[in-house]
Design an enzyme around this catalytic site. Structure first.
Site, PDB file in Angstrom:
ATOM      1  CB  SER A 118     -30.605  38.751  35.139  1.00  0.00           C
ATOM      2  OG  SER A 118     -31.830  38.570  34.511  1.00  0.00           O
ATOM      3  CG  ASN A 119     -33.312  34.184  33.147  1.00  0.00           C
ATOM      4  OD1 ASN A 119     -32.160  34.461  32.650  1.00  0.00           O
ATOM      5  ND2 ASN A 119     -34.209  33.542  32.569  1.00  0.00           N
ATOM      6  CE  LYS A 144     -20.490  43.886  31.486  1.00  0.00           C
ATOM      7  NZ  LYS A 144     -21.547  43.788  32.150  1.00  0.00           N
ATOM      8  CB  ALA A 145     -19.544  39.169  35.617  1.00  0.00           C
ATOM      9  CB  SER A 201     -33.905  42.825  27.442  1.00  0.00           C
ATOM     10  OG  SER A 201     -32.763  43.778  27.178  1.00  0.00           O
ATOM     11  CD  GLU A 224     -32.817  32.532  25.207  1.00  0.00           C
ATOM     12  OE1 GLU A 224     -33.553  32.613  26.155  1.00  0.00           O
ATOM     13  OE2 GLU A 224     -32.082  31.619  25.147  1.00  0.00           O
ATOM     14  CB  CYS A 261     -36.005  32.674  27.657  1.00  0.00           C
ATOM     15  SG  CYS A 261     -35.263  30.928  28.129  1.00  0.00           S
ATOM     16  CD  GLU A 350     -39.531  37.742  27.578  1.00  0.00           C
ATOM     17  OE1 GLU A 350     -39.280  36.722  27.868  1.00  0.00           O
ATOM     18  OE2 GLU A 350     -38.713  38.607  27.040  1.00  0.00           O
TER      19      GLU A 350
END
Length: 482
Positions: A118-119, A144-145, A201, A224, A261, A350
């Site tokens: 997303s980021n 996978k969008a 996540s 990740e 991240c 996090e």
């Protein structure tokens, strides 16, 4: 037959064809891929900025990084040594038993499922590092969008498909799938999937990891999943550079509204510098205005995490943050004594946003305890004078076990794309600390070694033939040669 089955059948057929193509054709495809994406920049940049709420300047820089890493992999494929071609020639006269001819190299593993982040709507998404490294290895990609930027994903996906067509590669080389969690689960458990790459996540990455390990034939998951990227500041260093260090930390913490991240969510400060450093950081943070976060879900999770942490009596809040309007992320900072931090693992979780915890330690002996308690990280940063580093060599050795990249100057935000970069660390930051999702070593996630013993010379892969028609660097009888 379901659509997912069709996707994988096409990908498997593409894989069989890609195994036979020349490396230069694959490199040319990657160059064409960069060209096609660059050709839509005037429409792509506004679309990505609109969907992600990131400024166009940030998206423009991210597009440059995306194109740069595609071209870097094109150069890697063209050069060819990444396959680690190794030849041990036969010796029929060897006693007491003849030595066979054995030749080894890395080969693509098959269709790879890639999940977008997303980021980073460009650099870690449709044509991001996971996709391009898989394609560079010769593996078809089923992408996978991410639902946070559907228009951006579709635009880039069409550019990749155009490059596939223009380059004469099989249509199943790249495919995009849209949908929610169920679609993602179906992809990773499909029997033709050979690996998974994910950025996101801990909860999402661990779910994929567990699903893939529960398969009849488990497959690797390169996920990740998050990191708090601690900065360790020593007294001598801060004595000479306190203001600069505070400015650097504040800027890194709030960069991109903390949605990196490598965001430094932890900083360890000696007690002697606690008050001065706290004051300097606060002065900097108060000058930073809140900004829109990527989407409502991330913004809600950020403030929910702050609300949960506010119940912890051990934390002293130096700067609190309340949601002022939809999507806006405001900086927050808390402080805790080292002995209290050691007793509460929640302080290592996090928080995706511009929030940091300052851990105040008494002495260097206590600092060793803190390092021992650290979970796996993407990065650890050490701010120290050379003499302090030399004095604390055992501490540095311990810290090395906790992360994939150690920085001795600067801040962890900002990940250089190159040959030596390591972007991956011990669990829970990633599921496989031996791999990287940034840089050229990422290609090796999607390849496996195959050895050919006494194979007829005319049937050997090009990289393993005696005449070396590809001209790549190889190890022959223990010595490197071109």
């Amino acid at each position: 037959m379901s659509q997912i089955d069709v996707n994988f059948q096409d990908a498997q057929q593409a894989f069989l064809q890609l195994k036979t193509i020349n490396k230069n054709k694959l490199a040319d495809f990657l160059e064409e891929m960069a060209k096609q994406i660059d050709g839509i920049r005037d429409d792509l940049i506004p679309a990505a900025a609109r969907e992600s709420h990131l400024p166009e300047g940030r998206i423009t820089g991210e597009l440059g990084r995306t194109l740069g890493q595609i071209r870097l992999f094109a150069q890697l494929v063209s050069e060819g040594s990444w396959v680690e071609a190794t030849i041990d020639r036969a010796d029929p006269e060897r006693k007491p038993a003849p030595k066979p001819d054995i030749r080894r190299m890395l080969k693509a593993i098959g269709p790879v499922v890639v999940f977008g982040a997303s980021n980073f709507p460009l650099a870690f998404s449709t044509a991001g590092g996971d996709t391009v490294s898989a394609l560079a290895s010769g593996c078809p990609v089923i992408y996978k969008a991410h639902p946070a930027h559907p228009e951006t994903s579709r635009m880039v996906a069409e550019s990749i498909k155009d490059a596939v067509r223009i380059s004469g590669l099989p249509k199943g080389t790249f495919q995009q799938v849209e949908g929610g969690i169920d679609a993602g689960q179906q992809l990773v458990v499909h029997p033709l999937a050979k690996a998974v790459a994910f950025t996101g996540s801990f909860r999402g990455g661990k779910a994929l990891f567990d699903a893939c390990n529960a398969r009849e034939n488990p497959i690797p998951v390169f996920a990740e999943m998050g990191s708090v990227n601690p900065i360790v500041a020593f007294e001598g260093y801060l004595s000479g550079q306190l203001e600069a260090a505070a400015s650097a930390y504040s800027g890194s913490l709030t960069l991109g509204v903390g949605q990196f991240c490598t965001n430094p969510g932890l900083i360890f400060i000696p007690k002697s510098k606690e008050e001065a450093f706290s004051k300097a950081v606060l002065n900097n943070l108060k000058e930073v205005s809140g900004a829109p976060m990527l989407h409502e879900g991330i913004c809600h999770s950020y403030y929910q995490a702050l609300e949960t942490l506010s119940q912890s009596k051990e934390l002293t809040w130096l700067l609190t943050s309340e949601p002022s309007e939809l999507l806006t992320g405001n900086a927050a900072l808390a402080k805790v004594k080292a002995k209290d931090w050691l007793e509460n693992e929640a302080f290592q979780e996090e928080v995706f946003g511009p929030f940091g915890i300052m851990v105040v330690y008494e002495n260097e002996a206590q600092l060793k305890e803190l390092a021992e308690k650290l979970k796996g990280q993407l990065t650890c940063t050490v701010w120290a004078e050379v003499g302090e580093l030399e004095k604390n060599a055992p501490f540095l050795s311990l810290l090395e076990e906790k992360c994939g990249r150690i920085l001795f100057k600067g801040v962890p935000t900002g990940v250089e794309v190159g040959h030596a970069m390591q972007h991956g660390g011990p669990f829970p930051s990633t599921t496989d600390s031996r791999s990287t999702s940034v840089g050229t070593y990422g290609i090796k996630r999607f390849a496996r070694p195959v050895a050919y013993q006494d194979m007829p010379k005319q049937l050997l892969p090009e990289a393993l033939k005696d005449e070396n028609p590809l001209g790549i660097m190889r190890k022959v009888d223990g010595k490197w040669e071109a």
